[in-house]
Structure formats: C-alpha cells, structure tokens
Design a protein around this motif. Structure first.
Motif, short mmCIF file in Angstrom:
data_model
loop_
_atom_site.label_atom_id
_atom_site.label_comp_id
_atom_site.label_asym_id
_atom_site.label_seq_id
_atom_site.Cartn_x
_atom_site.Cartn_y
_atom_site.Cartn_z
N VAL A 74 -10.34 12.65 -12.23
CA VAL A 74 -10.04 13.65 -11.21
C VAL A 74 -8.70 14.29 -11.53
CG1 VAL A 74 -9.69 14.00 -8.74
CG2 VAL A 74 -11.27 12.24 -9.51
N GLY A 75 -8.60 15.62 -11.40
CA GLY A 75 -7.32 16.33 -11.53
C GLY A 75 -6.53 15.97 -12.78
N GLN A 76 -5.37 15.36 -12.56
CA GLN A 76 -4.48 14.99 -13.67
C GLN A 76 -5.13 13.96 -14.59
OE1 GLN A 76 -2.29 17.76 -13.37
NE2 GLN A 76 -1.10 16.25 -14.51
N GLY A 77 -6.06 13.19 -14.06
CA GLY A 77 -6.77 12.21 -14.87
C GLY A 77 -7.56 12.86 -15.99
N ILE A 78 -8.14 14.02 -15.71
CA ILE A 78 -8.89 14.76 -16.74
C ILE A 78 -7.93 15.22 -17.83
CG2 ILE A 78 -10.28 16.82 -17.20
CD1 ILE A 78 -11.25 16.57 -14.25
N LYS A 79 -6.78 15.75 -17.42
CA LYS A 79 -5.79 16.20 -18.39
C LYS A 79 -5.28 15.03 -19.22
CE LYS A 79 -4.24 20.15 -15.71
NZ LYS A 79 -3.13 20.77 -14.97
N GLY A 80 -5.05 13.89 -18.57
CA GLY A 80 -4.59 12.70 -19.29
C GLY A 80 -5.62 12.22 -20.30
N LEU A 81 -6.89 12.24 -19.93
CA LEU A 81 -7.96 11.85 -20.85
C LEU A 81 -7.99 12.78 -22.06
CD1 LEU A 81 -10.49 10.22 -21.65
CD2 LEU A 81 -11.81 11.83 -20.23
N MET A 82 -7.85 14.06 -21.81
CA MET A 82 -7.86 15.03 -22.92
C MET A 82 -6.67 14.82 -23.85
SD MET A 82 -9.28 18.39 -20.91
CE MET A 82 -9.07 19.46 -22.32
N GLN A 83 -5.51 14.44 -23.31
CA GLN A 83 -4.33 14.21 -24.13
C GLN A 83 -4.42 12.89 -24.90
OE1 GLN A 83 -1.18 14.34 -21.25
NE2 GLN A 83 -0.99 16.56 -21.32
N GLU A 84 -4.88 11.82 -24.22
CA GLU A 84 -4.88 10.49 -24.82
C GLU A 84 -6.12 10.19 -25.63
OE1 GLU A 84 -4.01 7.31 -22.12
OE2 GLU A 84 -2.48 8.48 -21.07
N GLY A 85 -7.25 10.73 -25.21
CA GLY A 85 -8.51 10.42 -25.87
C GLY A 85 -9.17 9.17 -25.30
N GLY A 86 -10.38 8.94 -25.70
CA GLY A 86 -11.18 7.86 -25.16
C GLY A 86 -10.71 6.47 -25.55
N VAL A 97 -8.48 8.79 -10.99
CA VAL A 97 -9.81 8.28 -11.28
C VAL A 97 -10.47 7.86 -9.98
CG1 VAL A 97 -11.13 6.49 -12.50
CG2 VAL A 97 -9.06 7.42 -13.54
N SER A 98 -11.75 8.17 -9.85
CA SER A 98 -12.55 7.69 -8.74
C SER A 98 -13.48 6.63 -9.30
CB SER A 98 -13.35 8.84 -8.12
OG SER A 98 -14.25 8.34 -7.16
N LEU A 99 -13.29 5.37 -8.88
CA LEU A 99 -14.01 4.23 -9.44
C LEU A 99 -14.99 3.64 -8.42
CD1 LEU A 99 -14.24 2.03 -11.72
CD2 LEU A 99 -12.47 0.78 -10.44
N ARG A 100 -16.21 3.33 -8.88
CA ARG A 100 -17.21 2.64 -8.06
C ARG A 100 -17.62 1.37 -8.80
NH1 ARG A 100 -18.58 7.58 -8.81
NH2 ARG A 100 -20.40 7.14 -10.08
N MET A 112 -6.23 -0.42 -6.90
CA MET A 112 -5.14 0.11 -7.73
C MET A 112 -5.58 1.37 -8.48
SD MET A 112 -2.04 -0.03 -8.66
CE MET A 112 -1.60 -1.56 -7.87
N ILE A 113 -6.77 1.31 -9.08
CA ILE A 113 -7.25 2.46 -9.86
C ILE A 113 -7.52 3.65 -8.95
CG2 ILE A 113 -9.19 3.31 -11.25
CD1 ILE A 113 -9.25 0.45 -12.52
N ASN A 114 -8.22 3.43 -7.84
CA ASN A 114 -8.52 4.53 -6.94
C ASN A 114 -7.27 5.13 -6.29
OD1 ASN A 114 -11.41 4.99 -7.03
ND2 ASN A 114 -11.62 2.95 -6.18
#
Length: 106
Positions: free
Chosen positions: A11-23, A78-81, A71-73
């Motif tokens: 979500v939001g900044q999490g998407i940007k962080g994923l794109m910067q850091e990678g999988g 990140v939205s975690l289930r 903690m994660i949510n």
C-alpha cells in the motif's frame, strides 16, 4: 508450530519501497520478522491482481502470529491477512469431537 497462509498487498509507500528494494530484499525482511518471533518461512511468491504476495510460514503460537500481523499492518505499507492451516490429521481430530450446540431459533 502452526502453519499460516499469508496474503499481503503493498500500500502507498510500501509499493514504492518494493520497487526500490526488489523482491529478494523484501523476502529477507519477511524472514527476519518471522525469526524475531521464533518462526520460519516455508515459501513466498509474488503475484499480480488481487494479491501482491502470498506464502506459508511456521510460527510457534497464535500470540506470535497476532503480534507479527499487528506490527506489519500498523506500518501502513502492507495490508496482511493470515489464515491458520490445518493438516488432514488436524481435521480428523476435529471431526472426531462432538461439541454441544443449539442453532438459533431451535
């Protein structure tokens, strides 16, 4: 140990962080988070569509799973289930029990 299916969306900044850091760096962060509560990662996959990432992990108890989820949510990135998983033997044990129950209106 209890197995959990996890499903998450960035979500939001999490998407940007994923794109910067990678999988692989995000997977390492998941492993580190799980290890901090005595858990371990069985598998993790990225997807696209309704769910961004999913996998299975082992964790010692429900309170550790809940603490990790909270903690994660709470990060807002990140939205975690979580879904607890049962073995066929667990289901056999459940099916052998006969709880008492009265349905509504009966």
């Amino acid at each position: 140990m209890t197995k959990y299916l996890f499903q998450a969306n960035y979500v939001g900044q999490g998407i940007k962080g994923l794109m910067q850091e990678g999988g692989t760096k995000r997977q390492a962060a998941v492993v580190q988070a799980l290890e901090s509560v005595g858990g371990s990662l069985e598998c993790m996959y990225y997807a696209f569509g309704e769910t961004d990432v999913l996998g299975v992990f082992d964790i010692p108890d429900q309170s550790s799973a809940a603490a990790l989820s909270l903690m994660i949510n709470s990060s807002g990135a990140v939205s975690l289930r979580l879904t607890p998983l049962m073995t066929p033997e667990d289901l056999d044990a459940a099916a052998s029990k006969t709880p008492s129950y009265r349905a509504p209106g009966q």
